[in-house]
Each structure stands twice: as structure tokens, then as C-alpha cells.
Enzyme design. Structure first.
Site, PDB file in Angstrom:
ATOM      1  N   CYS A  38     -10.972  -4.200   0.540  1.00  0.00           N
ATOM      2  CA  CYS A  38     -12.047  -3.201   0.532  1.00  0.00           C
ATOM      3  C   CYS A  38     -12.894  -3.352  -0.731  1.00  0.00           C
ATOM      4  O   CYS A  38     -12.506  -4.030  -1.696  1.00  0.00           O
ATOM      5  CB  CYS A  38     -11.464  -1.787   0.627  1.00  0.00           C
ATOM      6  SG  CYS A  38     -10.718  -1.194  -0.899  1.00  0.00           S
ATOM      7  N   ASN A  76       0.837  -1.203   0.000  1.00  0.00           N
ATOM      8  CA  ASN A  76       0.000   0.000   0.000  1.00  0.00           C
ATOM      9  C   ASN A  76       0.869   1.249   0.000  1.00  0.00           C
ATOM     10  O   ASN A  76       1.950   1.290   0.600  1.00  0.00           O
ATOM     11  CB  ASN A  76      -1.016  -0.006   1.161  1.00  0.00           C
ATOM     12  CG  ASN A  76      -0.442  -0.258   2.524  1.00  0.00           C
ATOM     13  OD1 ASN A  76       0.557  -0.962   2.671  1.00  0.00           O
ATOM     14  ND2 ASN A  76      -1.049   0.302   3.542  1.00  0.00           N
ATOM     15  N   GLU A  89       0.473   5.235   0.680  1.00  0.00           N
ATOM     16  CA  GLU A  89      -0.426   6.253   1.217  1.00  0.00           C
ATOM     17  C   GLU A  89       0.030   7.655   0.804  1.00  0.00           C
ATOM     18  O   GLU A  89       1.103   7.831   0.216  1.00  0.00           O
ATOM     19  CB  GLU A  89      -0.494   6.105   2.745  1.00  0.00           C
ATOM     20  CG  GLU A  89      -1.079   4.760   3.136  1.00  0.00           C
ATOM     21  CD  GLU A  89      -1.285   4.587   4.635  1.00  0.00           C
ATOM     22  OE1 GLU A  89      -0.762   5.412   5.430  1.00  0.00           O
ATOM     23  OE2 GLU A  89      -1.974   3.619   4.997  1.00  0.00           O
ATOM     24  N   GLU A 131      -3.166  -4.405  -3.087  1.00  0.00           N
ATOM     25  CA  GLU A 131      -3.609  -5.316  -4.147  1.00  0.00           C
ATOM     26  C   GLU A 131      -3.876  -4.565  -5.445  1.00  0.00           C
ATOM     27  O   GLU A 131      -3.674  -5.085  -6.533  1.00  0.00           O
ATOM     28  CB  GLU A 131      -4.827  -6.154  -3.714  1.00  0.00           C
ATOM     29  CG  GLU A 131      -6.019  -5.406  -3.153  1.00  0.00           C
ATOM     30  CD  GLU A 131      -5.908  -5.146  -1.660  1.00  0.00           C
ATOM     31  OE1 GLU A 131      -4.927  -4.527  -1.227  1.00  0.00           O
ATOM     32  OE2 GLU A 131      -6.846  -5.520  -0.935  1.00  0.00           O
ATOM     33  N   CYS A 139      -4.370   0.937  -2.249  1.00  0.00           N
ATOM     34  CA  CYS A 139      -4.207  -0.342  -1.556  1.00  0.00           C
ATOM     35  C   CYS A 139      -3.176  -1.221  -2.280  1.00  0.00           C
ATOM     36  O   CYS A 139      -2.998  -1.129  -3.496  1.00  0.00           O
ATOM     37  CB  CYS A 139      -5.529  -1.092  -1.507  1.00  0.00           C
ATOM     38  SG  CYS A 139      -6.804  -0.310  -0.522  1.00  0.00           S
ATOM     39  N   CYS A 185     -11.246  -2.390  -4.110  1.00  0.00           N
ATOM     40  CA  CYS A 185     -10.301  -3.408  -4.585  1.00  0.00           C
ATOM     41  C   CYS A 185     -11.042  -4.614  -5.149  1.00  0.00           C
ATOM     42  O   CYS A 185     -10.630  -5.189  -6.157  1.00  0.00           O
ATOM     43  CB  CYS A 185      -9.373  -3.854  -3.459  1.00  0.00           C
ATOM     44  SG  CYS A 185      -8.091  -2.628  -3.140  1.00  0.00           S
TER      45      CYS A 185
HETATM   46  N1  THU Z   1      -5.262  -1.439   2.615  1.00  0.00           N
HETATM   47  C1  THU Z   1      -4.748  -2.242   1.633  1.00  0.00           C
HETATM   48  O1  THU Z   1      -3.684  -1.963   1.093  1.00  0.00           O
HETATM   49  N2  THU Z   1      -5.444  -3.336   1.282  1.00  0.00           N
HETATM   50  C2  THU Z   1      -6.587  -3.760   1.887  1.00  0.00           C
HETATM   51  O2  THU Z   1      -7.134  -4.791   1.483  1.00  0.00           O
HETATM   52  C3  THU Z   1      -7.171  -2.999   2.997  1.00  0.00           C
HETATM   53  C4  THU Z   1      -6.528  -1.694   3.276  1.00  0.00           C
HETATM   54  C5  THU Z   1      -4.493  -0.258   3.019  1.00  0.00           C
HETATM   55  C6  THU Z   1      -5.095   1.066   2.668  1.00  0.00           C
HETATM   56  C7  THU Z   1      -4.422   1.968   3.692  1.00  0.00           C
HETATM   57  O3  THU Z   1      -3.145   2.320   3.222  1.00  0.00           O
HETATM   58  C8  THU Z   1      -4.251   1.056   4.903  1.00  0.00           C
HETATM   59  O4  THU Z   1      -4.330  -0.269   4.413  1.00  0.00           O
HETATM   60  C9  THU Z   1      -5.282   1.273   5.987  1.00  0.00           C
HETATM   61  O5  THU Z   1      -6.552   1.167   5.506  1.00  0.00           O
END
Ligand code: THU
Length: 157
Positions: free
Chosen positions: A111, A61, A63, A74, A72, A114
């Protein structure tokens, strides 16, 4: 007319119960998660995509101070795959995470946004791909198709 949907998936107490190739992918996903850029959530997610040619694409991920601008793990891995291997088949996607955002026994479950991307990545190819999700205490579930995570995805019914 009333209709119903049934969903089958596999549940493993520990990812060491998976075949060795899949365990290796889980390890690779954990390894890339260490380099996630997650200064705001401190929740580090890793994704590993196994391609038909045997190559593995990894993502974490990413940010941003403008929160919705982040992405995210994935989606990072799947979009990289779409950009660089548009004609390769995806066989398997593994997603793992580390951090306090989820209790240790909760499976990392992607989420909704995704899931929509997973479904469309799958629809670009002729066969489904497996999805493996792991909790921090190593419990693991395996789906045989991305669409099982989002029945009725936009554009599919
Ligand atoms: N996140 C992912 O990378 N994948 C997921 O399946 C759930 C959430 C990340 C998004 C954000 O950077 C952090 O996790 C917190 O939500």
C-alpha cells in the site's frame, strides 16, 4: 520542460527461479504469514527483511477491531528492524500474502503508506535494498531499490 521516468524490474514466472537465498526468504515470509493476526480481512501477509549481518527479521500483519489501528506486515518488519537493528543495512525485503482479497495471479503490491516507509528505511542507509513481491500463484517481481515503488515520495524531491 517535459521529463519522463523509466523503471526497470525483473519478472519471474515462479519464485523458484530466484537464487536459493531469496527463495528461502520467500518461504520464511510464507511461514510467518501463517501466524498473522488478520481476523477481519482473513488476508495473511508475511514479510522478511534480510540484514547485512545475515540475520532475518520477520513480520506479519497485525489487525485491530478499530481497523486503522492495525499495521501491515512490511511495516511491522521494517519498524522492528529500525528499533532493534538501527545500524544494520537492509539488503532485501520480501512480501507475500495468502487470502481471497487478491486473485491468485495478482502480485502482493504494498500500500502507499508502506511504500513511504520503505523509501525512508532505504534513505537511512547508504545503499538501496531489493524488494521482492510474490503472487499466490508464485509469480514474482524484483525491484533493485525501494524508491522504484514510490517515485516522488514525500520528502525526497
Ligand atoms: N496488508 C499488508 O500487511 N501488507 C500489504 O502490502 C497489503 C495489505 C494487510 C493489511 C490488512 O491487515 C490486510 O492486509 C488487508 O488489507
Amino acid at each position: 520542460m517535459k521529463k519522463s521516468l523509466a523503471l526497470e524490474y525483473e519478472d519471474f514466472a515462479d519464485y523458484s527461479e530466484l537464487p536459493e537465498l531469496e527463495q528461502n526468504l520467500v518461504e520464511k515470509a510464507y511461514s510467518i504469514s501463517n501466524d498473522a493476526y488478520a481476523p477481519y480481512s482473513n488476508f495473511k501477509v508475511g514479510a522478511a527483511v534480510l540484514l547485512g549481518n545475515g540475520e532475518v527479521v520477520l513480520g506479519s500483519n497485525q489487525e485491530n477491531i478499530a481497523y486503522p489501528s492495525g499495521l501491515c506486515a512490511e511495516r511491522v518488519a521494517l519498524f522492528y528492524t529500525g528499533a532493534n537493528y538501527p545500524n544494520e543495512t537492509i539488503k532485501l525485503l520480501v512480501i507475500v500474502a495468502k487470502g481471497d482479497l487478491l486473485p491468485f495471479d495478482k502480485i502482493l503490491s504494498p500500500c502507499g503508506s508502506c511504500r513511504q516507509v520503505l523509501v525512508e528505511s532505504e534513505s537511512r542507509q547508504t545503499e538501496p535494498f531489493q524488494v521482492i513481491l510474490v503472487s499466490q500463484n508464485r509469480r514474482t517481481i524484483r525491484f533493485s531499490s525501494a524508491k522504484d515503488l514510490l517515485p516522488f515520495a514525500f520528502g525526497t524531491i
